[in-house]
Design a protein around this motif. Sequence first.
Motif, mmCIF file in Angstrom:
data_model
loop_
_atom_site.group_PDB
_atom_site.id
_atom_site.type_symbol
_atom_site.label_atom_id
_atom_site.label_comp_id
_atom_site.label_asym_id
_atom_site.label_seq_id
_atom_site.Cartn_x
_atom_site.Cartn_y
_atom_site.Cartn_z
ATOM 1 N N TYR A 170 11.190 42.468 6.608
ATOM 2 C CA TYR A 170 11.508 41.457 7.590
ATOM 3 C C TYR A 170 12.170 42.040 8.839
ATOM 4 N N ALA A 171 12.629 43.273 8.782
ATOM 5 C CA ALA A 171 13.232 43.919 9.945
ATOM 6 C C ALA A 171 12.170 44.431 10.906
ATOM 7 N N GLY A 172 10.915 44.429 10.483
ATOM 8 C CA GLY A 172 9.822 44.846 11.339
ATOM 9 C C GLY A 172 9.520 46.327 11.229
ATOM 10 N N ARG A 173 10.203 46.969 10.345
ATOM 11 C CA ARG A 173 10.044 48.407 10.083
ATOM 12 C C ARG A 173 9.904 49.139 11.358
ATOM 13 N N ILE A 233 8.008 41.635 -4.318
ATOM 14 C CA ILE A 233 9.168 41.109 -3.611
ATOM 15 C C ILE A 233 9.392 41.927 -2.357
ATOM 16 N N ARG A 234 9.386 41.258 -1.223
ATOM 17 C CA ARG A 234 9.586 41.937 0.053
ATOM 18 C C ARG A 234 11.074 42.127 0.275
ATOM 19 N N GLY A 235 11.422 43.270 0.745
ATOM 20 C CA GLY A 235 12.833 43.571 0.966
ATOM 21 C C GLY A 235 13.252 43.425 2.419
ATOM 22 N N ARG A 236 14.463 43.865 2.698
ATOM 23 C CA ARG A 236 15.048 43.778 4.028
ATOM 24 C C ARG A 236 14.195 44.510 5.059
ATOM 25 N N GLU A 237 13.622 45.627 4.667
ATOM 26 C CA GLU A 237 12.833 46.441 5.584
ATOM 27 C C GLU A 237 11.602 45.681 6.090
#
Length: 101
Positions: free
Chosen positions: A98-101, A92-96
């Motif tokens: 999709y924020a582009g790290r 599961i991909r988190g907020r980080e």
Amino acid sequence: EWAKEIGPNALAVVRQQFVDKPHTLIGVRACSRLKDLARNYGTDRFEAACQRAQDIGSLTVKSVRSILQRGLDTQEPDITHLQINLPNHQNIRGREYYAGR
């Protein structure tokens, strides 16, 4: 004009019948069916059904008819929102992410 007299929800449904239609005749026919529903069920119920149709995001003749036939316009809307907490999992991909790290 007749939808204006009924209320803002009826007007919104009627206006939607002309959005993204290839010919205005399609919208006119839809409005004729809506007018029949308003006459058969009464303007108060029709306005309530149009409000319900807006609530669910489906401003179609079929939706308004279904709401009226099932009596959903006379019931309180079910506004319970279910919040589901997802389990932590490596896929599961988190907020980080999709924020582009």
